[in-house]
Write an enzyme that holds these catalytic residues in place. Structure first.
Site, PDB file in Angstrom:
ATOM      1  N   ASP A  39      14.007 -72.929  31.263  1.00 25.62           N
ATOM      2  CA  ASP A  39      14.813 -72.919  32.284  1.00 25.62           C
ATOM      3  C   ASP A  39      15.910 -71.915  32.125  1.00 25.62           C
ATOM      4  O   ASP A  39      16.156 -71.339  33.400  1.00 25.62           O
ATOM      5  CB  ASP A  39      15.283 -74.269  32.631  1.00 25.62           C
ATOM      6  CG  ASP A  39      14.297 -75.045  33.223  1.00 25.62           C
ATOM      7  OD1 ASP A  39      13.484 -75.507  32.126  1.00 25.62           O
ATOM      8  OD2 ASP A  39      14.312 -75.663  34.296  1.00 25.62           O
ATOM      9  N   ARG A  45       9.777 -78.622  41.516  1.00 34.60           N
ATOM     10  CA  ARG A  45      10.686 -78.669  40.426  1.00 34.60           C
ATOM     11  C   ARG A  45       9.710 -77.428  39.442  1.00 34.60           C
ATOM     12  O   ARG A  45       8.998 -76.971  39.683  1.00 34.60           O
ATOM     13  CB  ARG A  45      10.857 -79.736  39.624  1.00 34.60           C
ATOM     14  CG  ARG A  45       9.643 -81.051  39.758  1.00 34.60           C
ATOM     15  CD  ARG A  45       8.142 -80.512  39.251  1.00 34.60           C
ATOM     16  NE  ARG A  45       8.561 -80.024  37.741  1.00 34.60           N
ATOM     17  CZ  ARG A  45       7.464 -79.327  37.189  1.00 34.60           C
ATOM     18  NH1 ARG A  45       6.464 -78.826  37.712  1.00 34.60           N
ATOM     19  NH2 ARG A  45       7.653 -79.109  35.870  1.00 34.60           N
ATOM     20  N   LYS A  75      12.794 -78.300  28.903  1.00 27.27           N
ATOM     21  CA  LYS A  75      12.928 -79.758  29.328  1.00 27.27           C
ATOM     22  C   LYS A  75      13.036 -80.648  28.125  1.00 27.27           C
ATOM     23  O   LYS A  75      12.689 -80.411  26.928  1.00 27.27           O
ATOM     24  CB  LYS A  75      11.403 -80.123  29.789  1.00 27.27           C
ATOM     25  CG  LYS A  75      11.131 -81.395  29.893  1.00 27.27           C
ATOM     26  CD  LYS A  75      12.027 -82.244  31.042  1.00 27.27           C
ATOM     27  CE  LYS A  75      12.237 -81.706  32.089  1.00 27.27           C
ATOM     28  NZ  LYS A  75      13.267 -82.235  33.116  1.00 27.27           N
TER      29      LYS A  75
HETATM   30  O1  MRU Z   1      12.810 -80.811  35.307  1.00 28.49           O
HETATM   31  P1  MRU Z   1      11.872 -79.838  35.503  1.00 28.49           P
HETATM   32  O2  MRU Z   1      10.611 -80.493  35.964  1.00 28.49           O
HETATM   33  O3  MRU Z   1      12.196 -78.848  36.865  1.00 28.49           O
HETATM   34  O4  MRU Z   1      11.779 -79.124  34.386  1.00 28.49           O
HETATM   35  C1  MRU Z   1      10.807 -78.007  34.145  1.00 28.49           C
HETATM   36  C2  MRU Z   1      10.965 -77.564  33.088  1.00 28.49           C
HETATM   37  O5  MRU Z   1      11.725 -77.966  31.970  1.00 28.49           O
HETATM   38  C3  MRU Z   1       9.947 -76.492  32.499  1.00 28.49           C
HETATM   39  O6  MRU Z   1       9.262 -76.380  31.421  1.00 28.49           O
HETATM   40  C4  MRU Z   1      10.412 -75.271  32.922  1.00 28.49           C
HETATM   41  O7  MRU Z   1      11.026 -74.951  34.272  1.00 28.49           O
HETATM   42  C5  MRU Z   1       9.375 -73.903  32.906  1.00 28.49           C
HETATM   43  S1  MRU Z   1       8.369 -74.063  34.280  1.00 28.49           S
HETATM   44  C6  MRU Z   1       7.537 -72.686  34.088  1.00 28.49           C
END
Ligand code: MRU
Length: 346
Positions: free
Chosen positions: A237, A52, A248
């Site tokens: 993201d 992830r 997140k």
């Molecule tokens: O649901 P996830 O764990 O994939 O979410 C990850 C995040 O929200 C991170 O903050 C984002 O991907 C940046 S990672 C460098």
């Protein structure tokens, strides 16, 4: 499945014929790599969150395409249609991180331009996506650390480290780089409901011997009120052209709290996380995950009465962000002009 040396934090290992994925659902108790030899397996690894974090999802998907080419090129004259179907399948794995779609577009483009040796072309494209991400993270680490000169405390959210990227990390990369210059107090929110903060970020920092203080997400306002943190530092993201940022769930709450307490907000992300075609954050698809990630099993007997709402990202408006740090440069006060100026920056 094999146990690995915990001192080397690597979410993904490409062997040349398979992709090893560190199962992040099992951390920090168990360090277990699962090995995949086809695109369907990689799709499942992304959807189930074994891997992830936006950049790591993109890199994994790129290797998923390589596996697809290896599987179909020698065995079928319709190999390209089969690879395209696998690309479609990988694209369905998670909706919010734009790095996924960016990486798949890069891979498709590489295959479109190479007819003699598609396996080699796909592999070198995926390896370049992986290597470039590490280079970008190191550059962002230095640029972000410049902004933190003299800062005593920061709060981070989710996991944005080596586990979420090709290596080093985005927001956590800035914290790593900054700590190398001068120790700072690092606070990490636990990041409910999946607990990326307590299970992944705290573990990663511990591997590097960087002291970290865990807080319950709900303690953030009270922490800010004490004056212990000057910056909230997060990853992304998907960043819209005007600087609105999906990250997140809980990031938006932190940004609102930061405004109230005079704390600054830094978003750290490679330009592969910018969705140049999306004008504002309004249209970013927000992934909803299963109720079971939130709701204890004992409530199953109350179906139709008790339910859970589980959006796993939110969008922070640009006006609540003080700086967006990318490998191509820093945009201060993104609400003024957005991030479009980075598109052709080198
Ligand atoms: O649901 P996830 O764990 O994939 O979410 C990850 C995040 O929200 C991170 O903050 C984002 O991907 C940046 S990672 C460098």
């Amino acid at each position: 499945m094999t146990e690995q040396n915990p001192l080397t934090v690597q979410a993904l290992q490409w062997t040349g014929t398979s992709l090893k994925v560190l199962d992040q659902r099992k951390l920090p108790e168990h360090i277990i790599y699962d090995e995949y030899t086809d695109a369907a397996g990689v799709t499942e690894a992304i959807a189930s969150m074994r891997v992830r974090g936006a950049p790591a999802i993109g890199i994994a998907a790129a290797y998923g395409v390589v596996l697809s080419v290896i599987e179909h090129y020698t065995s079928s004259s319709h190999w390209r249609q089969q690879v395209n179907a696998d690309v479609e399948m990988l694209a369905q794995s998670r909706p919010t991180a734009v790095n996924l779609f960016w990486a798949l577009a890069q891979m498709t483009d590489a295959l479109d331009h190479e007819h003699d040796n598609p396996v080699a072309a796909a592999q070198s494209c995926a390896e370049k996506i992986h290597a470039d991400d590490i280079v970008a993270n190191l550059a962002m680490g230095e640029l972000g650390a410049d902004l933190l000169r003299g800062v005593k405390g920061v709060l981070t959210h989710c996991n944005t480290g080596a586990l979420a990227t090709g290596g080093h990390g985005t927001a956590l990369g800035v914290i790593r780089s900054s700590y190398r210059r001068n120790p700072i107090n690092v606070y990490a929110g636990e990041t409910r409901p999946w607990l990326q903060g307590v299970r992944l970020t705290v573990w990663e920092l511990a591997q590097d011997n960087i002291p970290v203080t865990l807080i319950a997400d709900s303690a953030a306002a009270w922490l800010m009120k004490t004056g212990a943190v000057e910056w909230v530092i997060v990853g992304a993201d998907r960043i819209a052209a005007n600087g609105d940022t999906a990250n997140k769930i809980g990031t938006y709450s932190l940004a609102v709290l930061a405004k109230r307490h005079g704390v600054k907000v830094m978003v750290v992300a490679p330009t592969t996380t910018i969705d140049w075609n999306m004008a504002t954050g309004e249209h970013i698809e927000i992934e909803q995950r299963q109720q079971s990630e939130l709701l204890p099993e004992c409530y199953n007997q109350y179906q139709g009465v008790v339910s859970a709402w589980n959006p796993v990202f939110d969008v922070t408006p640009a006006e609540l962000i003080d700086a967006i740090v990318t490998e191509r440069g820093v945009v201060l006060n993104p609400a003024a002009h957005g991030v479009g100026g980075l598109k052709h920056a080198v």
